[in-house]
Design an enzyme around this catalytic site. Structure first.
Site, PDB file in Angstrom:
ATOM      1  N   LYS A  90       0.632  -1.217  -0.113  1.00  0.00           N
ATOM      2  CA  LYS A  90       0.271  -0.056   0.002  1.00  0.00           C
ATOM      3  C   LYS A  90       0.950   1.297   0.068  1.00  0.00           C
ATOM      4  O   LYS A  90       1.669   1.542   0.898  1.00  0.00           O
ATOM      5  CB  LYS A  90      -0.883   0.269   1.141  1.00  0.00           C
ATOM      6  CG  LYS A  90      -1.672   1.239   1.348  1.00  0.00           C
ATOM      7  CD  LYS A  90      -2.489   1.269   2.760  1.00  0.00           C
ATOM      8  CE  LYS A  90      -3.175   2.702   2.842  1.00  0.00           C
ATOM      9  NZ  LYS A  90      -4.301   2.663   4.154  1.00  0.00           N
ATOM     10  N   ASP A  94      -2.601  10.249   3.817  1.00  0.00           N
ATOM     11  CA  ASP A  94      -4.033   9.618   4.115  1.00  0.00           C
ATOM     12  C   ASP A  94      -4.921  10.583   4.860  1.00  0.00           C
ATOM     13  O   ASP A  94      -4.764  10.492   6.099  1.00  0.00           O
ATOM     14  CB  ASP A  94      -4.192   8.365   4.663  1.00  0.00           C
ATOM     15  CG  ASP A  94      -5.591   7.791   4.740  1.00  0.00           C
ATOM     16  OD1 ASP A  94      -6.519   8.344   4.069  1.00  0.00           O
ATOM     17  OD2 ASP A  94      -5.935   6.700   5.230  1.00  0.00           O
ATOM     18  N   LYS A 130     -10.768  12.592   8.061  1.00  0.00           N
ATOM     19  CA  LYS A 130     -10.219  12.085   9.398  1.00  0.00           C
ATOM     20  C   LYS A 130     -10.135  13.258  10.425  1.00  0.00           C
ATOM     21  O   LYS A 130     -10.038  14.406  10.158  1.00  0.00           O
ATOM     22  CB  LYS A 130      -8.549  11.372   9.539  1.00  0.00           C
ATOM     23  CG  LYS A 130      -8.409   9.922   8.826  1.00  0.00           C
ATOM     24  CD  LYS A 130      -6.883   9.828   8.790  1.00  0.00           C
ATOM     25  CE  LYS A 130      -6.656   8.407   8.262  1.00  0.00           C
ATOM     26  NZ  LYS A 130      -7.746   7.399   8.571  1.00  0.00           N
ATOM     27  N   ASP A 189       1.417   6.074   5.718  1.00  0.00           N
ATOM     28  CA  ASP A 189       0.645   5.316   5.070  1.00  0.00           C
ATOM     29  C   ASP A 189       0.993   4.428   3.678  1.00  0.00           C
ATOM     30  O   ASP A 189       0.277   3.853   3.126  1.00  0.00           O
ATOM     31  CB  ASP A 189      -0.770   5.914   4.755  1.00  0.00           C
ATOM     32  CG  ASP A 189      -2.035   4.991   4.990  1.00  0.00           C
ATOM     33  OD1 ASP A 189      -1.826   4.045   5.446  1.00  0.00           O
ATOM     34  OD2 ASP A 189      -3.138   5.523   4.322  1.00  0.00           O
ATOM     35  N   ASP A 223     -12.398   6.914   3.554  1.00  0.00           N
ATOM     36  CA  ASP A 223     -11.111   6.790   4.415  1.00  0.00           C
ATOM     37  C   ASP A 223     -10.959   5.090   4.149  1.00  0.00           C
ATOM     38  O   ASP A 223      -9.739   4.731   4.964  1.00  0.00           O
ATOM     39  CB  ASP A 223     -11.298   6.984   5.880  1.00  0.00           C
ATOM     40  CG  ASP A 223     -10.057   7.320   6.452  1.00  0.00           C
ATOM     41  OD1 ASP A 223      -8.862   7.288   6.042  1.00  0.00           O
ATOM     42  OD2 ASP A 223     -10.243   7.411   7.829  1.00  0.00           O
ATOM     43  N   GLU A 247      -9.567   3.625   2.070  1.00  0.00           N
ATOM     44  CA  GLU A 247      -8.787   3.854   0.662  1.00  0.00           C
ATOM     45  C   GLU A 247      -7.914   2.712   0.349  1.00  0.00           C
ATOM     46  O   GLU A 247      -7.540   2.379  -0.992  1.00  0.00           O
ATOM     47  CB  GLU A 247      -8.504   5.037   0.295  1.00  0.00           C
ATOM     48  CG  GLU A 247      -6.773   5.394   0.958  1.00  0.00           C
ATOM     49  CD  GLU A 247      -6.872   4.959   2.416  1.00  0.00           C
ATOM     50  OE1 GLU A 247      -7.879   5.206   2.989  1.00  0.00           O
ATOM     51  OE2 GLU A 247      -5.784   5.024   2.930  1.00  0.00           O
ATOM     52  N   ARG A 277      -7.561  -0.568   0.985  1.00  0.00           N
ATOM     53  CA  ARG A 277      -8.165  -2.057   0.312  1.00  0.00           C
ATOM     54  C   ARG A 277      -8.668  -1.643  -1.154  1.00  0.00           C
ATOM     55  O   ARG A 277      -8.583  -2.753  -2.003  1.00  0.00           O
ATOM     56  CB  ARG A 277      -9.419  -2.522   1.251  1.00  0.00           C
ATOM     57  CG  ARG A 277     -10.761  -1.486   1.426  1.00  0.00           C
ATOM     58  CD  ARG A 277     -11.403  -1.785   2.310  1.00  0.00           C
ATOM     59  NE  ARG A 277     -10.739  -1.651   3.632  1.00  0.00           N
ATOM     60  CZ  ARG A 277     -11.435  -1.816   5.026  1.00  0.00           C
ATOM     61  NH1 ARG A 277     -12.572  -2.379   4.990  1.00  0.00           N
ATOM     62  NH2 ARG A 277     -10.988  -1.407   5.959  1.00  0.00           N
TER      63      ARG A 277
END
Ligand code: BES
Ligand code: MN
Ligand code: ZN
Length: 497
Positions: free
Chosen positions: A265, A270, A277, A288, A347, A349, A351
């Site tokens: 990833k 993020d 968030k 991230d 959020d 994102e 996956r």
């Protein structure tokens, strides 16, 4: 730090500082420490007898030799109880010794290495140097003030006594060097802020690794990804002005070797997107991309270790930001697999970009797929920041990851992917939703990913906890840790088809 291996007796080697280890008293001094002690007329044993050095785990005592033998100083470091000793303790102790030497301002030191107990000289040399190098890591790239106060060790000499001992020590040193260099690379990328470490910079880094090691690299921009049908990756990337990059790196292509796909990833920041968030601690979200950093670093190490494997490293890289063009809750995305996803939270994102990356990996017909991702806060709640969440669809592959985890001391714990959990991802309007419940959040993230690997043996590592830490551990300074790199390299070194 320059690292050399030389042949000499410990008590004969001239150096600024000689590093010696001792178990907790009343154990007897062993190996080089014993030889030095007799050369020194029992100085170290009398220190121990008087209780001034106890040999407690990571206890450090600096001594001045006053010309008793060629070393100017001795650093005595405790290893704790002999029956509790293992290679992880060894890494921690060498790291503590390294930090002590560095902070004392000593620039050059020697360590007399000798086999003991059931450990091989090669593994002792490797673990010693890995602990040392990882422990003295610093991230000072952006500090402009008081730079002269930054302390660094410039040279470490491993001193072996006999000709036969040279080779295993050199072998251990070689592996430790490669592994530590990879972990440094991953840590630097994670510690680098998102305004520097952009998807473009990750792609350039991958290009550099490819160039240095004769690998193949492909970088798809968002337009190309869209044309290929990567609707999930593209949806996330559209919310940012910073161009997303879908990066594919290949080592040992076309040689008929076993193929392993590594997927990481690569969210360089993020914010949560439209499902934004809370701002508190949001700065952490520069980490991230830790999965992508681990994949890139592992690919480099694999090449430097000449591993006989065909490796494909896939790193979907983008920011996740809110913007006029950003994807929104309720949107339905068509993934590369053809399956559709209803966005509940922008959020979740990771996956999404991973779903396209996992599908993409299938075209290489890999024997195994391993993905690494800072996927869920729920995994941190479940396991803390010390432990990786393991998930998989193939028991024997999970077992190999567990073995690599034990050997590298990168701790992990397996969580289930039972069918029942899939109910949470059912959607009324698409094939799945991208979010289930808060309960079992780490597992539901894993279940989502499992829908994109078909029947290929696959393991998902949720590194959300260990990717970066607030409080330093013996050989992991605070900040980006390089989580997963040592585990992955160990797994690949032990690969058997
Ligand atoms: N990058 C985060 C996961 C994360 C959280 C990593 C905290 C490290 C520390 C991920 O993209 C995310 O936001 N996940 C959501 C998923 C949820 C919306 C289902 C989460 O964990 O809250
Ligand atoms: Mn997120
Ligand atoms: Zn994320």
């Amino acid at each position: 730090m320059e690292i050399r291996v030389e042949r000499e007796k410990a008590e004969k080697y001239p150096c600024e500082l000689l590093l010696l280890f001792s178990f907790e008293s009343p154990e007897e001094l062993f190996g080089p420490a014993r030889n030095v002690d007799s050369e020194w007329k029992g100085f170290i044993s009398s220190l121990i007898k008087q209780g001034d050095f106890k040999g407690g785990f990571c206890e450090c005592q600096l001594l001045y030799t006053q010309g008793a033998f060629p070393a100017r100083r001795v650093l005595l470091t405790g290893l704790g109880k002999r029956n509790e000793f293992d290679l992880e303790k060894w890494r921690c102790a060498s790291s503590k010794a390294g930090q002590f030497i560095r902070d004392a301002g000593v620039k050059r030191f020697a360590f007399a290495i000798k086999k003991f107990d059931s450990f091989s000289l090669e593994e002792l040399a490797e673990s010693f140097l890995t602990g040392l190098l990882l422990g003295v890591y610093q991230f000072n790239e952006y500090k402009t003030l008081d730079r002269e106060k930054i302390k660094e060790i410039e040279e470490c000499v491993l001193v072996a006594e006999t000709a036969e001992e040279m080779k295993p020590v050199q072998e251990g040193v070689r592996t430790a060097r490669v592994v530590s260099k990879a972990v440094y690379m991953a840590r630097d990328l994670v510690n680098g802020p998102s305004n520097t470490v952009t998807p473009t910079v990750l792609a350039e880094k991958a290009g550099q690794v490819a160039k240095d090691h004769g690998m193949k690299v492909q970088v798809f921009d968002v337009g190309e990804a869209e044309a290929m049908g990567m609707g999930a990756f593209v949806a996330v990337a559209k919310g940012s002005q910073e161009p997303g990059k879908f990066i594919v790196l290949e080592y040992n292509e076309g040689k008929g070797l076993d193929t392993v796909a590594l997927v990481g990833k690569g969210i360089t920041f993020d914010s949560g997107g439209i499902s934004i968030k809370p701002s508190e601690r949001m700065e952490r979200m520069k980490d991230d991309m830790s999965g992508a950093a681990a994949v890139l670093a592992t690919m480099q190490a694999a090449a430097e270790l000449n591993l006989p494997l065909h490796l494909v490293g896939i790193m979907p890289a983008t920011e996740n930001l809110p913007d006029g063009k950003a994807y929104k809750p309720g949107d339905i995305l068509k993934t590369l697999s053809g399956q559709t996803v209803e966005v509940i939270s922008t959020d979740a994102e990771g996956r999404l970009i991973l779903s396209d990356a996992l599908t993409y990996s299938l075209r290489y017909q890999p024997k195994a797929i391993i993905d690494l991702a800072t996927l869920t806060g729920a995994c941190v709640i479940a396991l803390g920041d010390y432990v990786i969440g393991f998930f998989g669809n193939d028991e024997s592959l999970v077992k190999r990851i567990e073995d690599a985890s034990a050997k590298s001391s990168e701790k992990g714990w397996k969580l289930p992917l039972w069918d029942e959990y899939f109910d949470y991802l059912k959607s009324d309007v698409a094939d799945f939703r991208n979010v289930g419940t808060r309960a079992a959040g780490a597992i539901i993230g894993g279940v989502f990913l499992s829908k994109f690997v078909e029947k290929v043996p696959w393991v998902h590592l949720d590194i959300a906890g260990p990717a970066s830490i607030d409080k330093a551990r013996p050989y992991i300074p605070a900040g980006g840790t390089g989580a997963g790199v040592r585990l992955l390299i160990q797994f690949l070194m032990d690969w058997k088809s």
